[in-house]
Design an enzyme around this catalytic site. Structure first.
Site, mmCIF file in Angstrom:
data_model
loop_
_atom_site.group_PDB
_atom_site.id
_atom_site.type_symbol
_atom_site.label_atom_id
_atom_site.label_comp_id
_atom_site.label_asym_id
_atom_site.label_seq_id
_atom_site.Cartn_x
_atom_site.Cartn_y
_atom_site.Cartn_z
ATOM 1 N N ARG A 69 -44.956 -0.972 87.841
ATOM 2 C CA ARG A 69 -44.205 -0.656 89.068
ATOM 3 C C ARG A 69 -45.143 -0.634 90.274
ATOM 4 O O ARG A 69 -45.861 0.344 90.509
ATOM 5 C CB ARG A 69 -43.520 0.697 88.923
ATOM 6 C CG ARG A 69 -42.798 1.177 90.156
ATOM 7 C CD ARG A 69 -41.579 0.370 90.498
ATOM 8 N NE ARG A 69 -40.555 0.453 89.462
ATOM 9 C CZ ARG A 69 -39.539 -0.422 89.353
ATOM 10 N NH1 ARG A 69 -39.412 -1.424 90.192
ATOM 11 N NH2 ARG A 69 -38.660 -0.281 88.378
ATOM 12 N N ARG A 92 -43.504 -11.492 84.218
ATOM 13 C CA ARG A 92 -44.165 -10.234 84.595
ATOM 14 C C ARG A 92 -44.446 -9.328 83.399
ATOM 15 O O ARG A 92 -45.139 -8.319 83.559
ATOM 16 C CB ARG A 92 -43.353 -9.476 85.651
ATOM 17 C CG ARG A 92 -42.000 -8.988 85.178
ATOM 18 C CD ARG A 92 -41.314 -8.173 86.258
ATOM 19 N NE ARG A 92 -39.988 -7.717 85.860
ATOM 20 C CZ ARG A 92 -39.311 -6.769 86.491
ATOM 21 N NH1 ARG A 92 -39.818 -6.178 87.538
ATOM 22 N NH2 ARG A 92 -38.109 -6.412 86.076
ATOM 23 N N HIS A 168 -43.314 -10.483 94.170
ATOM 24 C CA HIS A 168 -42.574 -9.249 94.484
ATOM 25 C C HIS A 168 -43.548 -8.204 95.068
ATOM 26 O O HIS A 168 -43.827 -7.181 94.430
ATOM 27 C CB HIS A 168 -41.955 -8.763 93.167
ATOM 28 C CG HIS A 168 -40.950 -7.679 93.274
ATOM 29 N ND1 HIS A 168 -41.128 -6.559 94.036
ATOM 30 C CD2 HIS A 168 -39.738 -7.546 92.681
ATOM 31 C CE1 HIS A 168 -40.068 -5.781 93.899
ATOM 32 N NE2 HIS A 168 -39.214 -6.361 93.085
ATOM 33 N N GLU A 272 -40.898 -9.896 99.835
ATOM 34 C CA GLU A 272 -41.220 -10.783 98.712
ATOM 35 C C GLU A 272 -40.995 -12.241 99.097
ATOM 36 O O GLU A 272 -39.867 -12.647 99.374
ATOM 37 C CB GLU A 272 -40.306 -10.426 97.531
ATOM 38 C CG GLU A 272 -40.260 -8.937 97.246
ATOM 39 C CD GLU A 272 -39.133 -8.555 96.288
ATOM 40 O OE1 GLU A 272 -38.776 -9.371 95.428
ATOM 41 O OE2 GLU A 272 -38.603 -7.443 96.418
HETATM 42 C C1 BG6 Z 1 -35.977 -6.387 94.096
HETATM 43 C C2 BG6 Z 1 -34.509 -6.637 93.883
HETATM 44 O O1 BG6 Z 1 -36.634 -7.609 94.262
HETATM 45 O O2 BG6 Z 1 -36.515 -5.728 92.959
HETATM 46 C C3 BG6 Z 1 -33.816 -5.317 93.611
HETATM 47 O O3 BG6 Z 1 -33.968 -7.300 95.005
HETATM 48 C C4 BG6 Z 1 -34.458 -4.599 92.453
HETATM 49 O O4 BG6 Z 1 -32.451 -5.548 93.356
HETATM 50 C C5 BG6 Z 1 -35.955 -4.458 92.710
HETATM 51 O O5 BG6 Z 1 -33.869 -3.322 92.295
HETATM 52 C C6 BG6 Z 1 -36.721 -3.807 91.571
HETATM 53 O O6 BG6 Z 1 -36.485 -4.457 90.374
HETATM 54 P P1 BG6 Z 1 -37.110 -3.946 89.026
HETATM 55 O O7 BG6 Z 1 -36.531 -4.817 87.948
HETATM 56 O O8 BG6 Z 1 -38.599 -4.131 89.134
HETATM 57 O O9 BG6 Z 1 -36.733 -2.504 88.894
#
Ligand code: BG6
Length: 315
Positions: A69, A92, A168, A272
């Site tokens: 995260r 990922r 991301h 992103e």
């Molecule tokens: C973003 C998406 O890129 O990533 C969101 O647009 C999403 O919808 C967020 O909640 C986090 O995603 P994840 O899968 O890492 O919890």
């Protein structure tokens, strides 16, 4: 004179959290970056004052198969829920390898690493395509962080494949309510909070006062994130990546995420560089390239540089 200590090593392979393999990049003026082989995931980028520029949650797990995260997860072969695969695809949460003999690719930097991902048999059952995904992560002499993805269709059955993609990136910000994003105003976007409905952004620079999850389409090659409190501006320059996703979960969603602190939404913003609106299709033997360059500059940065007419991408 022989280099003393690890500070002078431009590229160092070592162990990170939970014994996961990582690579540390250093450039002579002091900036650094860290990349985990798990996910080819950039988890740190610091400037020459040692300040961290990316956000990683204090609750990030570093435990496969969960994605880390924060930092820069790579979303491939699917962005978000735009397809039948798992959210954000599988790149990922795969173990990547160091690519010891990548096809030639020019660089001015001495501090870079080439990683590669190829599908496993299990992956082929979910997504029946053969590919080589090469990611180069490089630190420029001024401390810029550069990511270049090269994805090649190596299908032997003559079949093309299509994919969507995103870097991301979680930026570290002092206070989300003091942040502005320039370069996306007046553009069309798909709103993930409204069933991907298409709307047009109004007004000036984006500011933030609630959850946001939007995919801006056909964006300029340059986007800026201005952090007033830190007096810092992040500049994203991108190539081959026409779209840009802006995400902040805000307080309610933050509380539903096990690997994210309740108040951490105040200190991060995802912008992103992505390809979502029009997926990329590659025939066997074809290669796609998507490049992102990030810099962090003092906020004397002149917003006039973002004239969309000058920086509009041919897409
Ligand atoms: C973003 C998406 O890129 O990533 C969101 O647009 C999403 O919808 C967020 O909640 C986090 O995603 P994840 O899968 O890492 O919890």
């Amino acid at each position: 004179m022989a280099a003393s200590g690890s500070e002078r090593v431009a590229v160092e392979k070592c162990k990170g959290i939970n014994g996961l393999d990582k690579v540390v990049l250093r450039e002579p003026r002091g900036s650094t970056a860290e990349v985990y082989l798990y996910g080819a995931h950039v988890t740190s980028w610091t400037n020459d004052h040692g300040e961290e520029l990316l956000f990683v949650s204090s609750k990030a797990m570093f435990k496969p198969p969960k994605a880390i995260r924060g930092g820069i997860p790579v979303c491939f072969p699917q962005f978000g829920s735009h397809g039948s695969l798992e959210q954000h695809g599988f790149a990922r949460n795969r173990f990547w390898s160091i690519d010891t003999d990548p096809p030639p690719f020019p660089t001015n930097s001495k501090s870079f690493i080439d990683l590669i991902l190829k599908p496993s048999e299990e992956d082929m059952q979910k997504w029946p395509h053969s590919y080589e995904f090469r990611l180069r992560v490089a630190l420029g002499t001024g401390g810029d962080l550069m990511l270049t993805s090269r994805i090649r269709n190596t299908n032997a059955d003559g079949k093309p494949f299509s994919f969507t993609f995103a870097y991301h990136t979680y930026f570290s910000v002092s206070d989300i309510s003091e942040v502005r994003v320039e370069g996306l105003e007046t553009l069309d976007y798909l709103d993930n909070l409204q069933n991907k409905e298409r709307s047009t952004e109004q007004g000036d620079a984006l500011t933030f006062e609630s959850e946001v999850d939007k995919i801006y389409l056909g964006t300029p090659t340059k986007i800026a994130i201005l952090d007033h409190e830190k007096k810092r501006t992040f500049v994203l320059r991108k190539d081959g990546l026409p779209d840009a996703v802006v995400w902040n979960p805000w307080d309610k969603k933050a509380k539903t995420m096990a690997d994210f602190g309740d108040d951490e939404y105040k200190h991060m913003l995802c912008v992103e560089a992505a390809v979502v609106g029009k997926p990329i299709t590659l025939k066997p033997g074809e290669e796609w390239k998507g490049r992102l360059e990030l810099s962090a500059v003092p906020s004397s940065y002149c917003s006039g540089q973002l004239d969309p007419q000058k920086v509009l991408q041919n897409s």
